[in-house]
Each structure stands twice: as structure tokens, then as C-alpha cells.
Design an enzyme around this catalytic site. Structure first.
Site, PDB file in Angstrom:
ATOM      1  N   HIS A 165       7.580 -27.221  -1.388  1.00  0.00           N
ATOM      2  CA  HIS A 165       6.908 -28.334  -2.055  1.00  0.00           C
ATOM      3  C   HIS A 165       5.750 -27.849  -2.920  1.00  0.00           C
ATOM      4  O   HIS A 165       4.918 -28.634  -3.353  1.00  0.00           O
ATOM      5  CB  HIS A 165       6.431 -29.349  -1.011  1.00  0.00           C
ATOM      6  CG  HIS A 165       7.577 -29.934  -0.240  1.00  0.00           C
ATOM      7  ND1 HIS A 165       8.105 -31.178  -0.522  1.00  0.00           N
ATOM      8  CD2 HIS A 165       8.332 -29.417   0.761  1.00  0.00           C
ATOM      9  CE1 HIS A 165       9.132 -31.407   0.289  1.00  0.00           C
ATOM     10  NE2 HIS A 165       9.287 -30.354   1.077  1.00  0.00           N
TER      11      HIS A 165
ATOM     12  N   GLU B 127       0.824  -1.209   0.000  1.00  0.00           N
ATOM     13  CA  GLU B 127       0.000   0.000   0.000  1.00  0.00           C
ATOM     14  C   GLU B 127       0.863   1.265   0.000  1.00  0.00           C
ATOM     15  O   GLU B 127       0.437   2.319  -0.454  1.00  0.00           O
ATOM     16  CB  GLU B 127      -0.907  -0.010   1.245  1.00  0.00           C
ATOM     17  CG  GLU B 127      -2.350   0.277   0.912  1.00  0.00           C
ATOM     18  CD  GLU B 127      -3.293   0.008   2.075  1.00  0.00           C
ATOM     19  OE1 GLU B 127      -4.255  -0.741   1.866  1.00  0.00           O
ATOM     20  OE2 GLU B 127      -3.080   0.536   3.179  1.00  0.00           O
TER      21      GLU B 127
ATOM     22  N   LYS C 270     -14.257   0.526  -3.761  1.00  0.00           N
ATOM     23  CA  LYS C 270     -15.371   0.949  -2.897  1.00  0.00           C
ATOM     24  C   LYS C 270     -16.422   1.713  -3.705  1.00  0.00           C
ATOM     25  O   LYS C 270     -17.613   1.499  -3.539  1.00  0.00           O
ATOM     26  CB  LYS C 270     -14.855   1.839  -1.758  1.00  0.00           C
ATOM     27  CG  LYS C 270     -13.970   1.110  -0.769  1.00  0.00           C
ATOM     28  CD  LYS C 270     -13.580   2.028   0.369  1.00  0.00           C
ATOM     29  CE  LYS C 270     -12.472   1.407   1.199  1.00  0.00           C
ATOM     30  NZ  LYS C 270     -11.875   2.348   2.127  1.00  0.00           N
TER      31      LYS C 270
HETATM   32  O1  PA5 Z   1      -3.646   1.368   5.793  1.00  0.00           O
HETATM   33  C1  PA5 Z   1      -4.763   1.795   5.586  1.00  0.00           C
HETATM   34  O2  PA5 Z   1      -5.024   3.006   5.654  1.00  0.00           O
HETATM   35  C2  PA5 Z   1      -5.928   0.888   5.261  1.00  0.00           C
HETATM   36  O3  PA5 Z   1      -5.558  -0.421   5.065  1.00  0.00           O
HETATM   37  C3  PA5 Z   1      -6.922   0.923   6.407  1.00  0.00           C
HETATM   38  O4  PA5 Z   1      -6.286   0.523   7.560  1.00  0.00           O
HETATM   39  C4  PA5 Z   1      -8.138   0.044   6.154  1.00  0.00           C
HETATM   40  O5  PA5 Z   1      -8.730   0.383   4.934  1.00  0.00           O
HETATM   41  C5  PA5 Z   1      -9.143   0.188   7.281  1.00  0.00           C
HETATM   42  O6  PA5 Z   1      -9.519   1.516   7.429  1.00  0.00           O
HETATM   43  P1  PA5 Z   1     -10.260   2.030   8.724  1.00  0.00           P
HETATM   44  O7  PA5 Z   1      -9.386   1.862   9.877  1.00  0.00           O
HETATM   45  O8  PA5 Z   1     -10.563   3.470   8.434  1.00  0.00           O
HETATM   46  O9  PA5 Z   1     -11.537   1.217   8.864  1.00  0.00           O
END
Ligand code: PA5
Length: 422
Positions: free
Chosen positions: A299, A278, A413
Site C-alpha cells: 500500500h 557492506e 568518520k
Molecule cells: O561489519 C562491520 O564491521 C561494521 O558494521 C561494524 O560492526 C560496526 O562499525 C561496529 O564496529 P565495532 O564493533 O568495532 O564497534
């Protein structure tokens, strides 16, 4: 923790690495001075050394209440669950675990998973820790609604109030509104800490403490790592890691495989995949982070790693600890022909498998970065987490991206909400 890049340098050459290291040093300055992109999300850098005794005690006190229950459901997704899951899995026994049972929910939309969970909780005394920084993420919001509604069927108002903790933003989001209205105990996720960098906030610390682990020690490990990762010298492990992986990327090694030889580290790899994927996977760039567990995956994926497309490098985490390893017994008949190993412990065999595989993969043109840990405990895991976070910040800046945003996560989303008629 020790990092050894000798078997990667063979592929990049010392000169290119030295240049890359200098650039890593420069980008560390960008990170530390707060002059780079995404600088509003640098609160994680000083977390291990900024949490007060009172902050930690407040977390431990809440954890104690939850530890008396049969089960605690940690509701969250992405950065709001992977850190806790990674630490708990690495520190827990593989079979026997202390109560309470720690269960994760809201990290997927499987109806079957959540139906089975509700069934599983039918006769259990359970509590909920609901975690969402935005307070509006669909997966955890649905899981919370389902489980809160189950609670309302079974427990009185006061019991429910004592058994729910919300971890969210100080002001914004639906979860904040709900927590304030219902009077749930809450912890705040600092504004300047993004989800995937939040394991050392209550997001990770509360579930880890509920699972019975020592969060002081975890933070102590992270704090030592903080000191070491800020040093401007050639032994800084975070700079070494950032420098070598970036130069490998430039040389065409576009996939990094995190390898472990201990199943307990599988979720550390999952957490690491989110952290690096990310943070770096944007603007059509970035190393693809993947993971395998050896010898299991030797394996299955071992064939590909040895002889498939040559764009892979490995980062192996090996734990030098044979304390609990069973010793292989001698057998009078020796039908399985294993007597040559009699008297050796199983970790000895695991280490030889690691050494043999390392050499085979280097021969197969897979560069290798080696990270060695003395043991798996709170201290070493805290160190490891901070090391990876810091190296990620530096590495993202070296790549030329903002390591602290995630614009691409919104696209699915938008489509999903449209299809759901939101
Ligand atoms: O690293 C990030 O920002 C995302 O992976 C969020 O942690 C994830 O989408 C969850 O978001 P939230 O904590 O707002 O529910």
C-alpha cells in the site's frame, strides 16, 4: 528452508544460470580454501561447529544473571547489534515479552533517544552489555559512557561490576582497557570474524540468550546449514542464491528487495542489508539491498515495484505456519462482505496475497527468488542466518570484490572527527 529460483530463471535463462552456477562452485572453492581476498576474516565459516559446550554454557550462565533484571541495554552498532536485534525480534512475541526488557542503544547518535532511555531506566534495575570489536566506535562509546555514569549514580561498585559485560577484542581497543581495569565480565570477538559475520559469536549469542532464546537450537540450525552449504551439488541453496543473484545483476537487475509477509522478519532484512551492502557495495559495484514488508508496503511501495524503473528483483521469505492464526468469524449481517472468508484462517489470506502478488510482480517483470520457512524458531533462524552468510561470501567473490572489508565506512568518520575537533 527451501529456495525456489524458477521465477528468476524465466528472466535469465537456464544456460546463463548454469554458467553462473559453475562460477559459484569455483568461488566456493576460493572461500573454503582461504585463497581469496580478505581470507584473514573467515573464522565465521566454522563457528556453528566450533563452539564448545563450555563456550555455550558460559554464555548461558552470564545470561541467567541478566535475566533477573528489569531491563538489559545492548550497546552496539552495525554488526555489533543487528544480528542480535534480528533474532530477538523474529522470535519474540509482538506484544507480550518476557522480562527482562531488551533495549538497544549506541546504534544512533540521537540525543532525544538516549535522553528518553535514561528517563525510562530511572526506576529500573538494569544491566549493560557493551559490544564493540574495535572498542573505539563513537556511537556505542558515548552511549556506554552515559549509561555507565547513570549506573554510578545509583548502584554500588560491586553491583555495577555484576551488571556489565563487555564483548570486544582480546587485546586491542579502549573497551578492552576499560573492561580489564574495571574488572567487567568479558567475552572475546575472534580476530578472524568481522562485525557483520559475528551473530554466532557472543556478540549475538549473549543478547539472544538474555532474551530467553535457545542458543543451542540456533547453533544447531546454523550447523546443519553449514553442512548443506558446503555440499558441491546443484541443490546447494547458497550456491543457487549466489548464482542467480549475480546473473540477475549482470542482466541489469541492480536492486534486490527482500520481502517478508511477517513483520517479525523486518530486522532479519535489516541484518541482511548490512551483510550484503557492506560486503558487496564497493569498487563502484554491487546489488543495492533494500527491503519491504508485505502486505503493509503493497500500500506504499507496491506501485513502484509493479510499474516503476525495471531494475528490481525480489527475494521473498515466506513462512508456512498458520498455527497461531485467528480464524475469520462468520457474521450474520455480513455488512463488510467478508463471509466468503468465514472459517478461513488469516494466514490463508496472507498466503493468497503472497501468491497473487508474486504473479503480479512477475507479470510486471520483477524476477523472484523464493525462500520458504516452515516456522520461525531458533532452528530455522539459525539456518537462515548461516545460509545468507555463506552465500554472501561466495557472491562477493563472484562479483570480484573483497567481501570482508568495509573501507568506505571510514569516510564519514574522518569528516565527523574533524568537525568534532578530535
Ligand atoms: O561489519 C562491520 O564491521 C561494521 O558494521 C561494524 O560492526 C560496526 O562499525 C561496529 O564496529 P565495532 O564493533 O568495532 O564497534
Amino acid at each position: 528452508m527451501k529456495i525456489d529460483i524458477t521465477n528468476a530463471l524465466k528472466f535469465t535463462g537456464e544456460k546463463a544460470y548454469a554458467k553462473s552456477f559453475d562460477y559459484a562452485l569455483m568461488q566456493m572453492e576460493t572461500l573454503n580454501s582461504g585463497s581469496g581476498a580478505g581470507n584473514e576474516f573467515l573464522g565465521w565459516i566454522n563457528l556453528p561447529q566450533s563452539l564448545t559446550e563450555e563456550d555455550i554454557e558460559e554464555i548461558n550462565t552470564s545470561a541467567e544473571i541478566f535475566r533477573k533484571l528489569d531491563a538489559v541495554i545492548i550497546i552496539g552498532i552495525g554488526g555489533s547489534y543487528l544480528g542480535a536485534k534480528a533474532v530477538i525480534e523474529s522470535l519474540s512475541g509482538s506484544f507480550d515479552r518476557d522480562t527482562p526488557e531488551i533495549i538497544f542503544a549506541g546504534h544512533n547518535l540521537s540525543g532525544e533517544y538516549h535522553a528518553e532511555l535514561i528517563e525510562h531506566l530511572k526506576n529500573k534495575e538494569f544491566g549493560l552489555v557493551v559490544i564493540s570489536k574495535s572498542g573505539t566506535t563513537t556511537e556505542p562509546a558515548i552511549a556506554f559512557r552515559l549509561l555507565y555514569s547513570e549506573m554510578k549514580k545509583r548502584f554500588d561498585k560491586e553491583t555495577i561490576r555484576q551488571r556489565i559485560v563487555a564483548i570486544t577484542d582480546a587485546e586491542k581497543g579502549a573497551l578492552r582497557t576499560l573492561a580489564d581495569k574495571e574488572g567487567f565480565k568479558d567475552f572475546i570477538i575472534p580476530d578472524n570474524v568481522g562485525g557483520r559475520f559475528s551473530v554466532l559469536t557472543p556478540v549475538g549469542l549473549l543478547p539472544i540468550a538474555i532474551a530467553g532464546f535457545d542458543i543451542y537450537e540456533l547453533l544447531r540450525g546454523a550447523s546443519i546449514a553449514q553442512d548443506i552449504c558446503l555440499e558441491k551439488n546443484s541443490e546447494n541453496p547458497a550456491l543457487k542464491y549466489a548464482a542467480i543473484r549475480n546473473i540477475l545483476y549482470v542482466a541489469g537487475y541492480k536492486t534486490e528487495l527482500m520481502v517478508n509477509y511477517n513483520l517479525k522478519l523486518n530486522y532479519i532484512a535489516e541484518w541482511w542489508k548490512q551483510l550484503y551492502g557492506e560486503s558487496e557495495g564497493k569498487e563502484n559495484k554491487g546489488i543495492f539491498p533494500a527491503s519491504v514488508s508485505f502486505t503493509t508496503d503493497l500500500h506504499s511501495l507496491g506501485q513502484y515495484i509493479q510499474q516503476g524503473e525495471r531494475n528490481l528483483f525480489e527475494t521473498v521469505i515466506f513462512v508456512n505456519d498458520n498455527t497461531n492464526a485467528p480464524v475469520i468469524p462468520s457474521d450474520d449481517d455480513d455488512l463488510d462482505k467478508l463471509n466468503y472468508l468465514a472459517g478461513k484462517d488469516m494466514e490463508f489470506v496472507n498466503r493468497k496475497a503472497f501468491e497473487g502478488t508474486l504473479q503480479a510482480h512477475i507479470d510486471g517483470k520483477v524476477p523472484n527468488i523464493l525462500i520458504e520457512l516452515d516456522s520461525i524458531d531458533e532452528y530455522s533462524i539459525g539456518f537462515l542466518l548461516y545460509f545468507f552468510e555463506f552465500a554472501c561470501g561466495v557472491s562477493g567473490y563472484m562479483l570480484g570484490v573483497n567481501p570482508f572489508d568495509q573501507p568506505g565506512v571510514e569516510d564519514y568518520k574522518r569528516n565527523m572527527f574533524k568537525l568534532l575537533g578530535k
